[in-house]
Design an enzyme around this catalytic site. Structure first.
Site, short mmCIF file in Angstrom:
data_model
loop_
_atom_site.label_atom_id
_atom_site.label_comp_id
_atom_site.label_asym_id
_atom_site.label_seq_id
_atom_site.Cartn_x
_atom_site.Cartn_y
_atom_site.Cartn_z
N SER A 32 45.95 44.55 29.60
CA SER A 32 45.43 44.00 28.35
C SER A 32 43.91 44.10 28.25
O SER A 32 43.36 44.04 27.16
CB SER A 32 45.88 42.55 28.17
OG SER A 32 45.02 41.67 28.86
N LYS A 80 40.94 37.40 29.22
CA LYS A 80 40.69 37.87 27.85
C LYS A 80 39.20 37.80 27.57
O LYS A 80 38.44 37.20 28.31
CB LYS A 80 41.43 37.00 26.82
CG LYS A 80 42.91 36.84 27.04
CD LYS A 80 43.71 38.07 26.68
CE LYS A 80 45.12 37.93 27.22
NZ LYS A 80 45.83 39.21 27.29
#
Lengths: 175, 169
Positions: A32, A80
């Site tokens: 990700s 993230k």
């Protein structure tokens, strides 16, 4: 050898306290954050996570690569990038509309949108209290060693509200 | 000289009172994060369970860590709107169950809301004077730091899991 184990027991609380609140390492899973993290598909990056700025100073920054607890799974950590902080307005690319971030929350996205479950696709604005630490360096494998920079993708942040950069809270204290 | 002896020789140069201070801080941290801790209650949101003028309580951290919270438990939680502060509230509903929201400033209708996975719904016992899940929504379990066991000041007593306190929500 007995001396070694005695030292181990003696240093265990110190080790837990330091890795919880000062600095620790983490093996990054998944794609990700490609290409910033796990840029070599055959190797998982080992990263250094600095925790003082979030857990003691509550000093969150747009553009930081952050480690946080998944809002829907209390034992799962995510990596993230922080796109927006409380009161900011951010572009929600799934809903195709601007979104205002409520107090005490932030907006996080993976650098690789196709492979990332984040504020766009799963969580919406997440609580700043879930923030665990800031990824500062890749320390393994050797050919990927280096610092991880603060960087903000263009055209995501629509309105930046600087109430959040000069300390948090206010207004609701005492209730 | 082996690596272990070298570490020991470096360690032996740290003054002993510094070591004792650092180890004590570390032990206090570990006990309060993974065991029991004392917390101060301020504000009227848990009246009449707590008066909120400097009540002190003891909470344990293991129940939330193991995901064993039940509706009616009094919990200490990182404040969802400000991570630098803590709040004390009562768990009303766990993940998967539904809560009823009565008309308020934001809506004139009675609404039903489902608590999402990994979250709890928390409210104060003093509903008119509590800022809680009715305003900021369900709270991730990872923000719940402890379950309150005992009040130690101004009087010593157990803090009960009270479903009665939440039945009319």
């Amino acid at each position: 050898m007995r001396g070694f184990f005695r030292q181990l027991v003696w240093w265990l609380p110190a080790g837990i306290a330091i890795t919880d609140t000062v600095v620790s390492v983490l093996v990054v899973e998944g794609q990700s954050m490609y290409p910033t993290l796990n840029g070599d598909p055959n190797f998982s990056d080992l990263v250094l996570v600095e925790k003082v700025s979030y857990k003691w100073l509550h000093n969150y920054h747009r553009g930081d690569v952050a480690v946080l607890w998944a809002p829907d799974q209390p034992r799962q950590q995510l990596v993230k990038r922080i796109i927006a902080l409380e009161y900011d307005t951010v572009w929600d690319s799934e809903k195709k509309e601007p979104t205002k971030i409520p107090q005490g929350r932030c907006w996080v996205e993976g650098d690789n949108p196709e492979a990332s479950g984040d504020s766009r696709t799963m969580y919406g604005p997440v609580h700043l209290g879930l923030m665990e630490g800031r990824v500062t360096h890749i320390i393994w494998p050797p050919w990927r060693m280096g610092s991880v920079g603060r960087w903000l993708p263009a055209e995501k942040l629509i309105v930046q509200d600087d109430r959040s950069s000069g300390g948090l809270g206010g207004g609701l204290r005492g209730r | 000289m082996g690596a272990w002896e070298r570490v020991r020789s470096v360690m032996s140069q740290v003054p002993s009172h510094v070591k004792v201070a650092l180890h004590s801080m570390a032990i206090v941290y570990v006990v309060s994060r993974y065991g029991v801790f004392v917390s101060k209650v301020t504000g009227p949101s848990m009246y009449p369970t707590f008066v909120g003028r400097g009540d002190f309580v003891i909470a344990e951290a293991l129940t939330p860590l193991w995901g064993q919270l039940k509706p009616g438990d009094v919990v200490i939680c990182t404040r969802p709107v400000d991570p630098a502060e803590s709040i004390i509230k009562r768990v009303v509903a766990l993940e998967g169950s539904e809560v009823t929201l009565y008309p308020d400033r934001d809506s004139s209708e009675v609404r039903r809301q489902k608590v999402p996975p990994g979250h709890v719904w928390i409210q104060g016992d003093n509903l008119p004077h509590s800022l809680d899940s009715r305003v900021y929504g369900p709270v991730p379990l990872a923000l719940v730091r402890g379950r309150v066991l005992v009040q130690i000041w101004p009087r010593l007593r157990w803090v009960e899991n009270s479903v009665e306190e939440v039945r009319w929500h």
